[in-house]
Design a protein around this motif. Structure first.
Motif, PDB file in Angstrom:
ATOM      1  N   THR A  13       0.835  -1.204   0.000  1.00  0.00           N
ATOM      2  CA  THR A  13       0.000   0.000   0.000  1.00  0.00           C
ATOM      3  C   THR A  13       0.871   1.255   0.000  1.00  0.00           C
ATOM      4  OG1 THR A  13      -0.102  -0.046   2.417  1.00  0.00           O
ATOM      5  CG2 THR A  13      -1.897  -1.131   1.223  1.00  0.00           C
ATOM      6  N   PHE A  15       2.135   2.923  -2.474  1.00  0.00           N
ATOM      7  CA  PHE A  15       2.057   3.781  -3.652  1.00  0.00           C
ATOM      8  C   PHE A  15       1.051   4.901  -3.401  1.00  0.00           C
ATOM      9  CE2 PHE A  15       3.495  -0.300  -5.273  1.00  0.00           C
ATOM     10  CZ  PHE A  15       4.583   0.083  -6.040  1.00  0.00           C
ATOM     11  N   SER A  16       1.482   6.140  -3.639  1.00  0.00           N
ATOM     12  CA  SER A  16       0.578   7.271  -3.442  1.00  0.00           C
ATOM     13  C   SER A  16      -0.128   7.654  -4.744  1.00  0.00           C
ATOM     14  CB  SER A  16       1.345   8.467  -2.874  1.00  0.00           C
ATOM     15  OG  SER A  16       2.431   8.800  -3.712  1.00  0.00           O
ATOM     16  N   HIS A  17       0.289   7.061  -5.859  1.00  0.00           N
ATOM     17  CA  HIS A  17      -0.329   7.297  -7.163  1.00  0.00           C
ATOM     18  C   HIS A  17      -0.690   5.950  -7.789  1.00  0.00           C
ATOM     19  CE1 HIS A  17       2.034  10.980  -6.509  1.00  0.00           C
ATOM     20  NE2 HIS A  17       1.082  11.567  -7.194  1.00  0.00           N
ATOM     21  N   SER A  18      -1.582   5.979  -8.759  1.00  0.00           N
ATOM     22  CA  SER A  18      -1.960   4.752  -9.463  1.00  0.00           C
ATOM     23  C   SER A  18      -0.736   4.124 -10.116  1.00  0.00           C
ATOM     24  CB  SER A  18      -2.989   5.051 -10.555  1.00  0.00           C
ATOM     25  OG  SER A  18      -4.161   5.556  -9.990  1.00  0.00           O
ATOM     26  N   VAL A  19      -0.679   2.808 -10.061  1.00  0.00           N
ATOM     27  CA  VAL A  19       0.425   2.070 -10.687  1.00  0.00           C
ATOM     28  C   VAL A  19       0.043   1.785 -12.135  1.00  0.00           C
ATOM     29  CG1 VAL A  19       1.780  -0.050 -10.629  1.00  0.00           C
ATOM     30  CG2 VAL A  19       1.126   1.075  -8.490  1.00  0.00           C
ATOM     31  N   LEU A  20       0.934   2.146 -13.063  1.00  0.00           N
ATOM     32  CA  LEU A  20       0.685   1.973 -14.491  1.00  0.00           C
ATOM     33  C   LEU A  20       1.250   0.671 -15.041  1.00  0.00           C
ATOM     34  CD1 LEU A  20       1.574   5.579 -15.712  1.00  0.00           C
ATOM     35  CD2 LEU A  20      -0.693   4.653 -15.183  1.00  0.00           C
ATOM     36  N   CYS A  21       2.386   0.226 -14.479  1.00  0.00           N
ATOM     37  CA  CYS A  21       3.087  -0.907 -15.060  1.00  0.00           C
ATOM     38  C   CYS A  21       3.976  -1.557 -14.001  1.00  0.00           C
ATOM     39  CB  CYS A  21       3.928  -0.393 -16.228  1.00  0.00           C
ATOM     40  SG  CYS A  21       4.823  -1.638 -17.135  1.00  0.00           S
ATOM     41  N   ASP A  36       4.635   4.430 -11.485  1.00  0.00           N
ATOM     42  CA  ASP A  36       3.366   5.014 -11.052  1.00  0.00           C
ATOM     43  C   ASP A  36       2.988   6.211 -11.914  1.00  0.00           C
ATOM     44  OD1 ASP A  36       4.499   7.396 -10.006  1.00  0.00           O
ATOM     45  OD2 ASP A  36       4.538   6.643  -7.966  1.00  0.00           O
ATOM     46  N   GLN A  37       1.791   6.712 -11.691  1.00  0.00           N
ATOM     47  CA  GLN A  37       1.206   7.778 -12.506  1.00  0.00           C
ATOM     48  C   GLN A  37       1.965   9.098 -12.406  1.00  0.00           C
ATOM     49  OE1 GLN A  37      -2.890   8.529 -11.519  1.00  0.00           O
ATOM     50  NE2 GLN A  37      -3.406   8.869 -13.648  1.00  0.00           N
ATOM     51  N   SER A  38       2.773   9.270 -11.364  1.00  0.00           N
ATOM     52  CA  SER A  38       3.535  10.512 -11.207  1.00  0.00           C
ATOM     53  C   SER A  38       4.860  10.472 -11.975  1.00  0.00           C
ATOM     54  CB  SER A  38       3.818  10.783  -9.730  1.00  0.00           C
ATOM     55  OG  SER A  38       4.821   9.914  -9.252  1.00  0.00           O
TER      56      SER A  38
END
Length: 122
Positions: A13, A15-21, A36-38
């Motif tokens: 848990t 990750f503060s941003h959505s995980v892309l890959c 992540d999205q950032s």
């Protein structure tokens, strides 16, 4: 066939941003890469710590949108003999960059595979 148990084998848990890959290392079973999205690439080494990434690299000049890992001939017997494993980075502006991975991310330690299997069973 996937085996879905009541509880996941591993869960993060952090990750503060959505995980892309996410990609598991092709050289070391304890290592995985998560973008992540950032536009931050997190590199986890579960042998060292499963509570936080070993490395987090934020790409601020260009937005990183995906990445892939080359085959590791030494570990897998697949790929080009004598070539160090690489990571290929793909940016939103269409730029693609290839970088050699650090030795610490590609050198499998003695007994690492059996240790990883024990880690996953615990």
């Amino acid at each position: 066939v996937l085996s879905f148990e009541e509880y996941p084998i591993l869960h993060w848990t952090r990750f503060s941003h959505s995980v892309l890959c996410i990609r598991w290392s092709r050289s070391r079973p304890h290592v995985f890469f998560a973008l992540d999205q950032s536009s931050t690439l997190h590199i986890w080494d579960l042998k060292s710590s499963d509570s936080s990434p070993a490395i987090s690299e934020k790409f601020e000049k260009k937005r990183l949108i995906t990445f892939c890992l080359s085959n590791d001939h030494v570990s897998l017997g697949v790929g080009t003999p004598g070539c160090q494993p690489e990571i290929v980075l793909c940016f939103a502006d269409g730029t693609i960059e290839s970088h050699a991975l650090a030795e610490s991310l590609i050198t499998c330690q003695p007994n690492e595979v059996s240790e990883f299997n024990k880690y996953m069973e615990s």
